[in-house]
Design a protein around this motif. Structure first.
Motif, PDB file in Angstrom:
ATOM      1  N   GLN A  23      -3.402  13.165   7.606  1.00 31.04           N
ATOM      2  CA  GLN A  23      -4.726  12.751   7.134  1.00 31.04           C
ATOM      3  C   GLN A  23      -5.835  12.997   8.157  1.00 31.04           C
ATOM      4  O   GLN A  23      -6.974  12.570   7.946  1.00 31.04           O
ATOM      5  N   LEU A  24      -5.552  13.683   9.253  1.00 34.46           N
ATOM      6  CA  LEU A  24      -6.577  13.931  10.262  1.00 34.46           C
ATOM      7  C   LEU A  24      -7.801  14.668   9.718  1.00 34.46           C
ATOM      8  O   LEU A  24      -8.924  14.320  10.098  1.00 34.46           O
ATOM      9  N   PRO A  25      -7.665  15.666   8.852  1.00 32.32           N
ATOM     10  CA  PRO A  25      -8.879  16.296   8.313  1.00 32.32           C
ATOM     11  C   PRO A  25      -9.767  15.304   7.564  1.00 32.32           C
ATOM     12  O   PRO A  25     -10.989  15.294   7.746  1.00 32.32           O
ATOM     13  N   LEU A  26      -9.169  14.449   6.757  1.00 32.27           N
ATOM     14  CA  LEU A  26      -9.944  13.450   6.027  1.00 32.27           C
ATOM     15  C   LEU A  26     -10.590  12.454   6.986  1.00 32.27           C
ATOM     16  O   LEU A  26     -11.759  12.088   6.822  1.00 32.27           O
ATOM     17  N   LEU A  27      -9.856  12.028   8.004  1.00 28.70           N
ATOM     18  CA  LEU A  27     -10.410  11.082   8.969  1.00 28.70           C
ATOM     19  C   LEU A  27     -11.578  11.695   9.728  1.00 28.70           C
ATOM     20  O   LEU A  27     -12.569  11.009  10.021  1.00 28.70           O
ATOM     21  N   ALA A  28     -11.502  12.982  10.045  1.00 29.72           N
ATOM     22  CA  ALA A  28     -12.610  13.655  10.730  1.00 29.72           C
ATOM     23  C   ALA A  28     -13.846  13.695   9.831  1.00 29.72           C
ATOM     24  O   ALA A  28     -14.964  13.396  10.280  1.00 29.72           O
ATOM     25  N   VAL A  29     -13.651  14.040   8.566  1.00 28.22           N
ATOM     26  CA  VAL A  29     -14.775  14.086   7.630  1.00 28.22           C
ATOM     27  C   VAL A  29     -15.375  12.690   7.459  1.00 28.22           C
ATOM     28  O   VAL A  29     -16.598  12.524   7.476  1.00 28.22           O
ATOM     29  N   LEU A  30     -14.539  11.678   7.307  1.00 27.00           N
ATOM     30  CA  LEU A  30     -15.044  10.315   7.155  1.00 27.00           C
ATOM     31  C   LEU A  30     -15.785   9.836   8.402  1.00 27.00           C
ATOM     32  O   LEU A  30     -16.764   9.087   8.303  1.00 27.00           O
ATOM     33  N   GLY A  31     -15.349  10.259   9.571  1.00 30.13           N
ATOM     34  CA  GLY A  31     -16.050   9.904  10.801  1.00 30.13           C
ATOM     35  C   GLY A  31     -17.454  10.491  10.845  1.00 30.13           C
ATOM     36  O   GLY A  31     -18.420   9.811  11.219  1.00 30.13           O
ATOM     37  N   LEU A  62     -12.569  23.003   5.339  1.00 27.30           N
ATOM     38  CA  LEU A  62     -11.213  22.587   5.697  1.00 27.30           C
ATOM     39  C   LEU A  62     -10.263  22.758   4.520  1.00 27.30           C
ATOM     40  O   LEU A  62      -9.125  23.211   4.687  1.00 27.30           O
ATOM     41  N   ARG A  63     -10.730  22.405   3.348  1.00 25.57           N
ATOM     42  CA  ARG A  63      -9.894  22.552   2.145  1.00 25.57           C
ATOM     43  C   ARG A  63      -9.593  24.013   1.870  1.00 25.57           C
ATOM     44  O   ARG A  63      -8.527  24.366   1.387  1.00 25.57           O
ATOM     45  N   PHE A  73      -5.384  14.082   1.879  1.00 27.37           N
ATOM     46  CA  PHE A  73      -6.107  13.623   0.695  1.00 27.37           C
ATOM     47  C   PHE A  73      -7.381  14.401   0.407  1.00 27.37           C
ATOM     48  O   PHE A  73      -8.103  14.073  -0.524  1.00 27.37           O
ATOM     49  N   LEU A  74      -7.709  15.409   1.200  1.00 30.04           N
ATOM     50  CA  LEU A  74      -8.813  16.288   0.823  1.00 30.04           C
ATOM     51  C   LEU A  74      -8.428  17.152  -0.377  1.00 30.04           C
ATOM     52  O   LEU A  74      -9.290  17.677  -1.061  1.00 30.04           O
ATOM     53  N   ALA A  75      -7.133  17.283  -0.616  1.00 33.52           N
ATOM     54  CA  ALA A  75      -6.653  18.032  -1.772  1.00 33.52           C
ATOM     55  C   ALA A  75      -6.567  17.079  -2.958  1.00 33.52           C
ATOM     56  O   ALA A  75      -5.698  16.216  -3.016  1.00 33.52           O
ATOM     57  N   VAL A  76      -7.499  17.225  -3.888  1.00 33.99           N
ATOM     58  CA  VAL A  76      -7.518  16.359  -5.059  1.00 33.99           C
ATOM     59  C   VAL A  76      -7.224  17.170  -6.309  1.00 33.99           C
ATOM     60  O   VAL A  76      -6.414  16.784  -7.135  1.00 33.99           O
TER      61      VAL A  76
END
Length: 103
Positions: A23-31, A62-63, A73-76
């Protein structure tokens, strides 16, 4: 002759850590989105919305480049739909934030 010792994969040895790394990509985007919203909260709404828009464009990129097993979770939806929606929304938000005249 020595036999190679094979270790089980990370998701078997440490499932929480493996899930967090995924989930690091999602955490980076959320940050970055959080930093933009903080800027909006302190009164720099135009720059803050531009940062949020840039975060969404980054999420789309990133996706587009990361494999499914790394994107978390960036992949929806399907990859093309996710990329177009995230990058398009980010670009539109950034352009609108920069085009609104300062009052």
């Amino acid at each position: 002759m020595r036999r190679a010792v094979t270790r089980p994969p990370l998701y078997v040895r440490r499932p929480f850590l493996a899930g967090l790394l995924r989930q690091l990509p999602l955490l980076a985007v959320l940050g970055v989105v959080g930093a933009g919203l903080l800027m909006v909260g302190v009164g720099h709404w135009r720059q803050g919305l531009a940062v949020v828009g840039a975060a969404l464009v980054g999420a789309g990129l990133l996706r587009a480049v990361l494999p499914v097993r790394r994107v978390g979770f960036l992949a929806v939806r399907s990859r093309p739909v996710d990329v177009v929606l995230m990058a398009g929304t980010g670009l539109l938000l950034t352009v609108l934030a920069l085009l609104i005249p300062a009052g």
